[in-house]
Design an enzyme around this catalytic site. Structure first.
Site, PDB file in Angstrom:
ATOM      1  N   SER A 131      62.964  56.354 -75.075  1.00  0.00           N
ATOM      2  CA  SER A 131      62.512  55.317 -75.990  1.00  0.00           C
ATOM      3  C   SER A 131      61.111  54.819 -75.605  1.00  0.00           C
ATOM      4  CB  SER A 131      63.533  54.186 -76.029  1.00  0.00           C
ATOM      5  OG  SER A 131      63.334  53.353 -77.127  1.00  0.00           O
TER       6      SER A 131
ATOM      7  N   ASP B 285      70.138  58.325 -84.758  1.00  0.00           N
ATOM      8  CA  ASP B 285      69.403  57.283 -84.034  1.00  0.00           C
ATOM      9  C   ASP B 285      68.982  56.210 -85.029  1.00  0.00           C
ATOM     10  OD1 ASP B 285      67.536  55.716 -82.622  1.00  0.00           O
ATOM     11  OD2 ASP B 285      66.955  57.412 -81.370  1.00  0.00           O
TER      12      ASP B 285
ATOM     13  N   HIS C 222      70.900  56.393 -80.372  1.00  0.00           N
ATOM     14  CA  HIS C 222      69.691  56.176 -79.583  1.00  0.00           C
ATOM     15  C   HIS C 222      69.981  56.280 -78.081  1.00  0.00           C
ATOM     16  CE1 HIS C 222      65.632  54.791 -78.905  1.00  0.00           C
ATOM     17  NE2 HIS C 222      66.043  53.772 -78.182  1.00  0.00           N
TER      18      HIS C 222
END
Length: 275
Positions: A97, A227, A256
């Site tokens: 991320s 996600d 995610h």
């Protein structure tokens, strides 16, 4: 605690496990977490004979809660400070991320011999926010909502995110892990509200296009097709087209936080690439 002090006087906490002469694998966490998010992967790679390193980004976890430098350029400089302090060579950098953006910015500028390979998991590059140049990006009001929720009641917000979209626990039939939710909350609340607030702009507005183009080493993209936080169509599907030596692997139905919910699936794919 093991720390490295940056040029602007910030103490960065880090973990360094395994044989010091083994190839290093360095992990970079997402927002608003800490190096603890990688416990499973660090234990796994150490068991495979690797040296594993992870740090708490400035303002996060056990690193100093400084109110300055919460931007991608400084994050990358902080990574370089740790790499140089530990004299790490031929490192495989794994970023999730926001940490994926940090890795892309660092690796594009790293000195020769420092970076062997790059893994970007559910990563924010090339750029998240919607703009004229990125018309199908995430609307700015989504990130304004993050800021408002963080300011109003950070503790509740940091329960809502992992209970919902981060791990896909809001999907019908999801196997909800309260342990993951509570661990996410624990990590988030250990950090600085100021750093978390500022980092929203860093992960949503930074354009990593030039960084991706500059990468010459092998790059692996791993991304869940479900996600809800960093949509795959606005990230990995675009980013893979910008790197010179990239591989994209996607996971139907995964979220995610796929490396936490499904380490048994993700870890073997990471190991195959690292080897």
């Amino acid at each position: 605690m093991a720390t490295v002090t940056t040029s602007d006087g910030v103490n960065l906490f880090y973990k360094d496990w395994g044989p010091k002469d083994a190839q290093p694998v360095m992990f970079h966490h997402g927002w608003p977490l800490s190096s603890d998010d990688w416990d499973n992967q660090m234990l796994f790679f150490q068991s495979q004979g690797y040296r594993v390193i992870a740090h708490d980004r400035r303002g996060h976890g056990r690193s100093d809660q400084i109110d300055a430098g919460n931007d991608m350029d400084t994050y990358a400089t902080d990574v370089a400070a740790i790499v140089e302090a530990l004299d790490l060579q031929d490192v495989v950098h794994v970023g999730h991320s926001t940490g994926g953006g940090e890795v892309a910015r660092y690796a594009a500028r790293a000195a020769r011999g420092r970076v062997a390979k790059v893994v970007l998991i559910s990563a924010v590059p090339p750029v998240m926010i919607r703009s004229e140049r990125n018309p199908d990006g995430v609307p700015a009001d989504v990130f304004d909502g993050f800021r408002a929720a963080l300011t109003t009641n950070r503790a509740q917000f940091f329960l809502d995110v992992p209970s919902g979209p981060f791990y896909g626990f809001n999907r019908d039939g999801a196997a909800v892990s309260q342990g993951l939710v509570k661990n996410w909350w624990r990590q988030g609340m250990a950090g600085s509200a100021k750093a978390h607030f500022d980092c929203i702009a860093a992960f949503s507005e930074t354009d990593f296009t030039d960084d991706l183009v500059a990468l010459t080493m092998p790059v692996l993209f791993l991304h869940g097709e479900d996600d809800q936080v960093v949509p795959i169509s606005n990230s990995a599907h675009k980013a893979i087209k910008l790197v010179r030596n990239g591989t994209l692997k996607t996971y139907p139905g995964l979220s995610h936080g796929l490396f936490s919910t499904h380490p048994d699936v993700v870890n073997p794919d990471l190991l195959a690439f690292v080897r």
